[in-house]
Design a protein around this motif. Structure first.
Motif, PDB file in Angstrom:
ATOM      1  N   ALA A  40       0.372  -1.383  -0.238  1.00 39.52           N
ATOM      2  CA  ALA A  40       0.325   0.324  -0.097  1.00 39.52           C
ATOM      3  C   ALA A  40       0.904   1.018   0.252  1.00 39.52           C
ATOM      4  CB  ALA A  40      -0.785   0.462   1.174  1.00 39.52           C
ATOM      5  N   ILE A  41       1.006   2.656  -1.015  1.00 34.99           N
ATOM      6  CA  ILE A  41       1.060   3.549  -0.957  1.00 34.99           C
ATOM      7  C   ILE A  41      -0.045   4.632  -0.344  1.00 34.99           C
ATOM      8  CG2 ILE A  41       2.027   5.243  -2.432  1.00 34.99           C
ATOM      9  CD1 ILE A  41       3.104   3.036  -3.747  1.00 34.99           C
ATOM     10  N   TYR A  42      -0.099   5.665   0.526  1.00 42.64           N
ATOM     11  CA  TYR A  42      -0.693   6.344   0.982  1.00 42.64           C
ATOM     12  C   TYR A  42       0.226   8.047   1.353  1.00 42.64           C
ATOM     13  CZ  TYR A  42       1.849   5.242   4.978  1.00 42.64           C
ATOM     14  OH  TYR A  42       2.891   4.338   6.166  1.00 42.64           O
ATOM     15  N   ASN A  43      -0.637   8.712   1.691  1.00 44.50           N
ATOM     16  CA  ASN A  43      -0.634  10.072   1.971  1.00 44.50           C
ATOM     17  C   ASN A  43      -1.135  10.725   3.065  1.00 44.50           C
ATOM     18  OD1 ASN A  43      -2.631  10.923   2.087  1.00 44.50           O
ATOM     19  ND2 ASN A  43      -2.491  11.275  -0.588  1.00 44.50           N
ATOM     20  N   ILE A  44      -0.262  11.608   3.653  1.00 47.05           N
ATOM     21  CA  ILE A  44      -0.418  12.350   5.316  1.00 47.05           C
ATOM     22  C   ILE A  44      -1.927  12.323   5.353  1.00 47.05           C
ATOM     23  CG2 ILE A  44       0.088  13.691   6.545  1.00 47.05           C
ATOM     24  CD1 ILE A  44       2.952  14.783   5.253  1.00 47.05           C
ATOM     25  N   ALA A  45      -2.672  12.963   4.475  1.00 50.08           N
ATOM     26  CA  ALA A  45      -3.950  12.856   3.948  1.00 50.08           C
ATOM     27  C   ALA A  45      -5.144  12.017   4.763  1.00 50.08           C
ATOM     28  CB  ALA A  45      -5.015  13.561   3.121  1.00 50.08           C
ATOM     29  N   ASP A  46      -4.301  10.286   4.082  1.00 43.86           N
ATOM     30  CA  ASP A  46      -4.869   9.684   4.481  1.00 43.86           C
ATOM     31  C   ASP A  46      -4.451   8.926   6.369  1.00 43.86           C
ATOM     32  OD1 ASP A  46      -5.666   9.073   2.155  1.00 43.86           O
ATOM     33  OD2 ASP A  46      -3.979   7.617   1.570  1.00 43.86           O
ATOM     34  N   ILE A  47      -3.165   9.484   6.704  1.00 45.52           N
ATOM     35  CA  ILE A  47      -2.945   9.107   8.169  1.00 45.52           C
ATOM     36  C   ILE A  47      -3.977  10.268   8.968  1.00 45.52           C
ATOM     37  CG2 ILE A  47      -0.803   9.622   9.617  1.00 45.52           C
ATOM     38  CD1 ILE A  47       0.893   9.224   7.394  1.00 45.52           C
ATOM     39  N   PHE A  48      -4.082  11.252   8.372  1.00 45.34           N
ATOM     40  CA  PHE A  48      -5.061  12.386   9.031  1.00 45.34           C
ATOM     41  C   PHE A  48      -6.437  10.740   9.154  1.00 45.34           C
ATOM     42  CE2 PHE A  48      -2.954  16.184   9.572  1.00 45.34           C
ATOM     43  CZ  PHE A  48      -1.932  16.068  10.056  1.00 45.34           C
ATOM     44  N   ILE A  49      -7.074  11.028   8.229  1.00 45.13           N
ATOM     45  CA  ILE A  49      -8.001  10.106   8.370  1.00 45.13           C
ATOM     46  C   ILE A  49      -8.354   9.509   8.991  1.00 45.13           C
ATOM     47  CG2 ILE A  49     -10.253   9.090   6.606  1.00 45.13           C
ATOM     48  CD1 ILE A  49      -8.530  11.120   4.538  1.00 45.13           C
ATOM     49  N   VAL A  50      -6.846   7.758   9.047  1.00 42.17           N
ATOM     50  CA  VAL A  50      -7.844   6.388   9.759  1.00 42.17           C
ATOM     51  C   VAL A  50      -7.002   6.924  11.127  1.00 42.17           C
ATOM     52  CG1 VAL A  50      -6.054   4.479  10.095  1.00 42.17           C
ATOM     53  CG2 VAL A  50      -7.178   6.082   7.237  1.00 42.17           C
ATOM     54  N   THR A  51      -6.114   8.117  11.353  1.00 42.66           N
ATOM     55  CA  THR A  51      -5.867   7.965  12.750  1.00 42.66           C
ATOM     56  C   THR A  51      -7.191   8.813  13.452  1.00 42.66           C
ATOM     57  OG1 THR A  51      -4.358  10.217  12.301  1.00 42.66           O
ATOM     58  CG2 THR A  51      -3.154   7.347  12.955  1.00 42.66           C
ATOM     59  N   MET A  52      -7.274   9.690  12.892  1.00 40.58           N
ATOM     60  CA  MET A  52      -8.513  10.589  13.789  1.00 40.58           C
ATOM     61  C   MET A  52     -10.399   9.501  13.238  1.00 40.58           C
ATOM     62  SD  MET A  52      -7.278  12.996  14.515  1.00 40.58           S
ATOM     63  CE  MET A  52      -5.552  12.263  14.380  1.00 40.58           C
ATOM     64  N   MET A  53     -10.225   9.047  12.858  1.00 37.87           N
ATOM     65  CA  MET A  53     -11.597   7.773  12.813  1.00 37.87           C
ATOM     66  C   MET A  53     -11.193   6.610  13.800  1.00 37.87           C
ATOM     67  SD  MET A  53     -13.921   9.025  10.832  1.00 37.87           S
ATOM     68  CE  MET A  53     -15.357   7.737  11.311  1.00 37.87           C
ATOM     69  N   ILE A  54      -9.737   6.619  14.206  1.00 37.60           N
ATOM     70  CA  ILE A  54      -9.820   6.023  15.287  1.00 37.60           C
ATOM     71  C   ILE A  54      -9.824   6.452  16.707  1.00 37.60           C
ATOM     72  CG2 ILE A  54      -8.500   4.408  16.070  1.00 37.60           C
ATOM     73  CD1 ILE A  54      -7.114   3.225  13.981  1.00 37.60           C
ATOM     74  N   SER A  55      -9.778   7.974  16.485  1.00 36.74           N
ATOM     75  CA  SER A  55      -9.770   8.922  17.968  1.00 36.74           C
ATOM     76  C   SER A  55     -11.115   8.938  18.279  1.00 36.74           C
ATOM     77  CB  SER A  55      -9.276   9.987  17.176  1.00 36.74           C
ATOM     78  OG  SER A  55      -7.685   9.678  16.995  1.00 36.74           O
ATOM     79  N   VAL A  56     -12.328   9.396  16.814  1.00 39.06           N
ATOM     80  CA  VAL A  56     -13.472   9.122  17.049  1.00 39.06           C
ATOM     81  C   VAL A  56     -13.857   8.318  17.598  1.00 39.06           C
ATOM     82  CG1 VAL A  56     -15.888   9.979  16.129  1.00 39.06           C
ATOM     83  CG2 VAL A  56     -13.717  11.254  15.146  1.00 39.06           C
ATOM     84  N   ALA A  57     -13.796   7.326  17.393  1.00 41.74           N
ATOM     85  CA  ALA A  57     -14.177   6.091  18.039  1.00 41.74           C
ATOM     86  C   ALA A  57     -13.850   5.852  19.593  1.00 41.74           C
ATOM     87  CB  ALA A  57     -13.823   4.336  17.256  1.00 41.74           C
ATOM     88  N   VAL A  58     -12.877   5.976  19.862  1.00 37.12           N
ATOM     89  CA  VAL A  58     -12.562   5.914  20.978  1.00 37.12           C
ATOM     90  C   VAL A  58     -13.168   7.002  21.899  1.00 37.12           C
ATOM     91  CG1 VAL A  58     -10.491   6.662  22.889  1.00 37.12           C
ATOM     92  CG2 VAL A  58     -10.051   4.881  21.000  1.00 37.12           C
TER      93      VAL A  58
END
Length: 157
Positions: free
Chosen positions: A102-120
């Motif tokens: 997989a190849i991703y960007n910084i925006a993807d990192i923000f989206i994934v980690t913040m969605m996990i944060s929302v769940a928490v």
């Protein structure tokens, strides 16, 4: 061409992603664009309700930043409006053992980690106003305890 920064641990590899994660949905890119746009509007509306919670403000702000990063690519990059390719460039082959790389960007990192944060934040019961939600189990147990003692006290009288 892969540019090793830290060997196989962290590499740069420029690619234009026409789809979503793992380039899925290449033929319906415009749908992703509309979903990103709807998510951005929803976050702006929700952010107006965040008054006293710094955690929610930071999480929603970083999530919005990630969404706007990918949305900008979808709107402004080739091949055209609503169907632009997202620029991905971070490659961490060690992270995907046994799966396609997989190849991703910084925006993807923000989206994934913040969605996990929302769940928490939702799971721990932190509301937008900074207060904590009390779990129903504790409230129910307390009210049942009160109700059970009243008939006992009435029977003693």
């Amino acid at each position: 061409e892969t540019v090793p920064v830290l060997g196989d641990f962290f590499q740069l590899y420029l690619t234009r992603n026409p789809g979503a994660a793992f380039s899925l949905g290449e033929g319906v890119t415009w749908i992703f664009t509309l979903v990103l746009l709807a998510a951005a509007v929803t976050i702006v509306v929700l952010a107006a309700r965040v008054v006293h919670s710094r955690l929610w403000a930071v999480v929603l702000g970083l999530l919005l930043g990630g969404i706007l990063g990918n949305l900008t690519d979808r709107l402004l990059r080739e091949p055209g409006f609503l169907v632009g390719h997202v620029i991905d460039f971070i490659h961490t082959p060690w992270m995907w053992l046994g799966f396609p790389s997989a190849i991703y960007n910084i925006a993807d990192i923000f989206i994934v980690t913040m969605m996990i944060s929302v769940a928490v934040l939702v799971l721990v019961g932190l509301r937008f106003d900074g207060t904590r939600e009390h779990h129903r189990h504790h409230a129910t147990a307390a009210s049942e305890g009160d109700g059970a003692s009243a008939p006992d006290e009435a029977a003693k009288a």
